[in-house]
Write a protein that holds these residues in place. Structure first.
Motif, mmCIF file in Angstrom:
data_model
loop_
_atom_site.group_PDB
_atom_site.id
_atom_site.type_symbol
_atom_site.label_atom_id
_atom_site.label_comp_id
_atom_site.label_asym_id
_atom_site.label_seq_id
_atom_site.Cartn_x
_atom_site.Cartn_y
_atom_site.Cartn_z
ATOM 1 N N ILE A 168 -30.937 -25.466 13.874
ATOM 2 C CA ILE A 168 -29.557 -25.037 14.139
ATOM 3 C C ILE A 168 -28.601 -25.661 13.128
ATOM 4 C CG2 ILE A 168 -29.661 -24.412 16.569
ATOM 5 C CD1 ILE A 168 -28.751 -27.262 17.274
ATOM 6 N N ASN A 169 -27.518 -24.926 12.884
ATOM 7 C CA ASN A 169 -26.430 -25.451 12.070
ATOM 8 C C ASN A 169 -25.411 -26.018 13.054
ATOM 9 O OD1 ASN A 169 -23.635 -25.240 10.962
ATOM 10 N ND2 ASN A 169 -24.748 -24.710 9.112
ATOM 11 N N MET A 170 -25.301 -27.338 13.090
ATOM 12 C CA MET A 170 -24.464 -28.001 14.100
ATOM 13 C C MET A 170 -22.995 -27.549 14.078
ATOM 14 S SD MET A 170 -25.840 -30.029 16.243
ATOM 15 C CE MET A 170 -24.561 -31.193 16.615
ATOM 16 N N PRO A 171 -22.344 -27.517 12.883
ATOM 17 C CA PRO A 171 -20.938 -27.091 12.896
ATOM 18 C C PRO A 171 -20.740 -25.692 13.488
ATOM 19 C CG PRO A 171 -21.436 -28.177 10.827
ATOM 20 C CD PRO A 171 -22.742 -27.992 11.543
ATOM 21 N N HIS A 193 -20.726 -27.033 2.969
ATOM 22 C CA HIS A 193 -19.508 -26.258 3.219
ATOM 23 C C HIS A 193 -19.353 -25.857 4.686
ATOM 24 C CE1 HIS A 193 -18.674 -26.658 -0.821
ATOM 25 N NE2 HIS A 193 -19.212 -25.560 -1.313
ATOM 26 N N SER A 194 -20.464 -25.792 5.428
ATOM 27 C CA SER A 194 -20.341 -25.422 6.849
ATOM 28 C C SER A 194 -19.606 -26.509 7.643
ATOM 29 C CB SER A 194 -21.715 -25.143 7.461
ATOM 30 O OG SER A 194 -22.463 -26.336 7.537
ATOM 31 N N ASN A 195 -19.503 -27.719 7.083
ATOM 32 C CA ASN A 195 -18.726 -28.780 7.759
ATOM 33 C C ASN A 195 -17.286 -28.331 7.993
ATOM 34 O OD1 ASN A 195 -21.032 -30.119 7.124
ATOM 35 N ND2 ASN A 195 -20.069 -31.858 6.110
ATOM 36 N N LEU A 196 -16.786 -27.450 7.097
ATOM 37 C CA LEU A 196 -15.393 -27.000 7.221
ATOM 38 C C LEU A 196 -15.183 -26.146 8.472
ATOM 39 C CD1 LEU A 196 -14.605 -26.142 3.477
ATOM 40 C CD2 LEU A 196 -14.217 -28.286 4.694
ATOM 41 N N LEU A 197 -16.297 -25.621 9.034
ATOM 42 C CA LEU A 197 -16.192 -24.858 10.296
ATOM 43 C C LEU A 197 -15.683 -25.751 11.422
ATOM 44 C CD1 LEU A 197 -19.580 -22.885 10.277
ATOM 45 C CD2 LEU A 197 -17.318 -21.979 9.759
#
Ligand SMILES: [Zn+2]
Length: 238
Positions: A28-31, A153-157
């Motif tokens: 899974i992508n946590m953000p 970049h998904s951290n920005l979610l």
């Protein structure tokens, strides 16, 4: 009528996403999981939408996810679970009125199993703490916590989940947070901010590097022009 605070929604979304990822043997992508856990409440910020209306519908969620199930198959399951737990467990079963079957009907449904626990009651506060501790324990045990501090970049979610814990804590919007729940809200604020800053630092480094390259080229350009413009060098070339 009762609901969960952002802490409860985020923790429950993470737990549901984690359990379904284990069951379906997918990563899974946590953000993204955390974003989907709270995104139905975006209707609070859109005046044209009724709260717990279309964004809390199982029918709408299923329609939105059809292309993702076709493309990503079982990999989409944890994300569907993270989204739907928000209104099926966090709002509906706990005791909130929701437009469960929009657009088939605009009727609001109240769960027959609604627990009708007050949002500020000790039972609800204890439940949110238990969910928070369970979620943090999973993050630490599975090393998911470390992924927050890797530039991606998904951290920005996490900007949206950050707002959902930031606004109630400091602006009392849309609800004020009881003193007993301020600590888990602050913990999420810290985790999400650190993750966003980690990625932004990477982006800033990239921009800095690109600007340096551009400056170097701009400085070198007149020199090259002068060299080729020099009649002496031109004659040497001939
Ligand atoms: Zn909701």
């Amino acid at each position: 009528m009762s609901i969960l605070y952002a802490v409860g929604h985020l923790a429950l979304g993470h737990i549901c996403g984690f359990l379904t990822s284990k069951a379906s043997k997918t990563d899974i992508n946590m953000p993204l999981i955390l974003l989907l856990s709270v995104i139905p409440d975006v209707d609070i910020l859109i005046p044209q939408l009724q709260h717990r209306g279309p964004t809390h519908s199982i029918v709408a969620a299923f329609i939105v996810f059809i292309p993702f199930f076709i493309v990503y198959k079982k990999k989409a399951t944890p994300y569907f679970a993270a989204l739907t737990q928000h209104f099926l467990i966090g709002d509906f079963i706990v005791g909130g009125n929701i437009q469960l079957f929009w657009p088939i009907t605009t009727q609001y449904y109240l769960s027959p199993f609604g627990m009708n626990i007050g949002i500020k009651s000790p039972v609800n506060i204890a439940a949110e703490w238990i969910l928070f501790i369970a979620s943090i324990s999973i993050m630490l045990k599975t090393n998911q916590a470390a992924t927050f501090l890797k530039p991606h970049h998904s951290n920005l979610l996490l900007f949206i989940p950050l707002l959902t814990v930031l606004l109630p804590t400091f602006q009392n919007f849309p609800v004020n947070v009881p003193t007993w729940l301020i600590l888990p809200h602050l913990a999420y604020i810290f985790i999400f901010s650190a993750s966003i800053i980690t990625d932004l630092r990477g982006v800033l480094k990239y921009i800095q590097h690109a600007l340096r390259k551009l400056c170097f080229r701009l400085q070198a350009a007149p020199l090259e022009t002068n060299l080729y413009a020099s009649p002496h060098l031109v004659s040497i070339q001939y």
